[in-house]
Scaffold this motif. Structure first.
Motif, PDB file in Angstrom:
ATOM      1  N   GLU A   5       0.855  -1.187   0.000  1.00  9.21           N
ATOM      2  CA  GLU A   5       0.000   0.000   0.000  1.00  9.21           C
ATOM      3  C   GLU A   5       0.886   1.230   0.000  1.00  9.21           C
ATOM      4  N   SER A   6       0.327   2.357  -0.384  1.00  7.14           N
ATOM      5  CA  SER A   6       1.092   3.593  -0.474  1.00  7.14           C
ATOM      6  C   SER A   6       1.675   3.965   0.892  1.00  7.14           C
ATOM      7  N   TRP A   7       2.939   4.406   0.881  1.00  9.23           N
ATOM      8  CA  TRP A   7       3.614   4.859   2.099  1.00  9.23           C
ATOM      9  C   TRP A   7       3.841   6.346   1.988  1.00  9.23           C
ATOM     10  N   GLY A   8       3.384   7.101   2.976  1.00 11.41           N
ATOM     11  CA  GLY A   8       3.584   8.538   3.002  1.00 11.41           C
ATOM     12  C   GLY A   8       2.334   9.273   2.562  1.00 11.41           C
ATOM     13  N   GLU A   9       2.270  10.519   2.966  1.00 15.98           N
ATOM     14  CA  GLU A   9       1.158  11.382   2.593  1.00 15.98           C
ATOM     15  C   GLU A   9       1.718  12.745   2.244  1.00 15.98           C
ATOM     16  N   GLY A  10       0.911  13.566   1.633  1.00 14.13           N
ATOM     17  CA  GLY A  10       1.365  14.894   1.259  1.00 14.13           C
ATOM     18  C   GLY A  10       1.678  14.952  -0.216  1.00 14.13           C
ATOM     19  N   LEU A  11       2.650  15.768  -0.565  1.00 15.39           N
ATOM     20  CA  LEU A  11       2.963  15.989  -1.973  1.00 15.39           C
ATOM     21  C   LEU A  11       3.687  14.820  -2.623  1.00 15.39           C
ATOM     22  N   VAL A  12       4.461  14.067  -1.855  1.00 14.96           N
ATOM     23  CA  VAL A  12       5.176  12.918  -2.404  1.00 14.96           C
ATOM     24  C   VAL A  12       4.965  11.697  -1.517  1.00 14.96           C
ATOM     25  N   SER A  13       5.032  10.521  -2.141  1.00 14.13           N
ATOM     26  CA  SER A  13       4.878   9.276  -1.392  1.00 14.13           C
ATOM     27  C   SER A  13       5.464   8.135  -2.211  1.00 14.13           C
ATOM     28  N   PHE A  14       5.535   6.980  -1.585  1.00 14.03           N
ATOM     29  CA  PHE A  14       5.955   5.765  -2.268  1.00 14.03           C
ATOM     30  C   PHE A  14       4.682   5.047  -2.701  1.00 14.03           C
TER      31      PHE A  14
ATOM     32  N   LEU B 252      10.186   8.956   6.674  1.00 14.23           N
ATOM     33  CA  LEU B 252      10.823  10.091   7.344  1.00 14.23           C
ATOM     34  C   LEU B 252      11.897  10.750   6.477  1.00 14.23           C
ATOM     35  N   SER B 253      12.360  10.060   5.449  1.00 14.20           N
ATOM     36  CA  SER B 253      13.376  10.646   4.569  1.00 14.20           C
ATOM     37  C   SER B 253      12.755  11.438   3.417  1.00 14.20           C
ATOM     38  N   LEU B 254      11.428  11.395   3.273  1.00 11.41           N
ATOM     39  CA  LEU B 254      10.778  12.162   2.210  1.00 11.41           C
ATOM     40  C   LEU B 254      10.955  13.653   2.458  1.00 11.41           C
ATOM     41  N   PRO B 255      11.156  14.431   1.395  1.00  4.21           N
ATOM     42  CA  PRO B 255      11.311  15.877   1.588  1.00  4.21           C
ATOM     43  C   PRO B 255      10.006  16.518   2.042  1.00  4.21           C
ATOM     44  N   PHE B 256      10.106  17.482   2.953  1.00  3.04           N
ATOM     45  CA  PHE B 256       8.928  18.169   3.459  1.00  3.04           C
ATOM     46  C   PHE B 256       8.340  19.085   2.399  1.00  3.04           C
ATOM     47  N   GLN B 257       9.188  19.797   1.671  1.00 10.64           N
ATOM     48  CA  GLN B 257       8.775  20.660   0.568  1.00 10.64           C
ATOM     49  C   GLN B 257       9.503  20.193  -0.691  1.00 10.64           C
TER      50      GLN B 257
END
Length: 163
Positions: A12-21, A102-107
């Motif tokens: 399933e998708s990991w992460g939320e916001g502008l980018v995710s896996f 946690l390594s995904l960029p915030f912006q």
């Protein structure tokens, strides 16, 4: 000690916001499992690609992420642990997911100098020839447009003016 290398699809998708896996994306794992006195020490590297949108111009972006992780999976006992060995196995999913998310960029941006969108037209400034946003005036200030910064004639002679 055991070392293993695997490609695991994300269920399933990991992460939320502008980018995710995205679901179905493969995570490449290089893991070393070592037996220690307290339990099993899992360390390694996880690699995956995230997808999403640029936070400034909203174009589609995709980039690789590589993170290192290390966690002790304790043998079951009296003390509660976040990670425990269960039936001589360790479950790395939560550990790897947390490290990657946690390594995904915030912006996230498509490039470091992305100029973003024109606030008036909504066009990507990277596509505009001069790359400058159009100047617009706030309609609430239109009534003041008749006034200029130059002093009116005879203002020097008015009482209270400085010369």
């Amino acid at each position: 000690m055991r070392e293993t290398e695997r490609d695991i699809p994300i269920s399933e998708s990991w992460g939320e916001g502008l980018v995710s896996f995205a679901a179905g994306e493969n995570v490449h794992l290089e893991v070393r499992l070592e037996s220690v006195h307290e339990g099993i020490l899992a360390s390694g590297i996880a690699e995956a690609r995230y997808t999403g949108e640029c936070g400034r111009c909203l174009t589609a972006i995709e980039a690789p992420v590589e993170v290192e992780f290390q966690e002790l999976f304790a043998y079951p006992g009296d003390e509660a642990n976040d990670f425990e060995v269960q039936d001589d196995h360790v479950d790395l999913e939560n550990l790897v997911r947390d490290a990657l998310v946690l390594s995904l960029p915030f912006q996230p941006v498509c490039r470091p100098d992305c100029p973003g969108l024109d606030p008036v037209t909504g066009e990507r400034l990277a596509d505009v020839p001069n790359g400058e946003p159009q100047q617009s005036t706030d309609p609430r200030w239109d009534a003041l447009a008749q006034f200029t910064s130059e002093p009116a004639e005879g203002a020097e002679d008015a009482p209270g003016s400085q010369t």
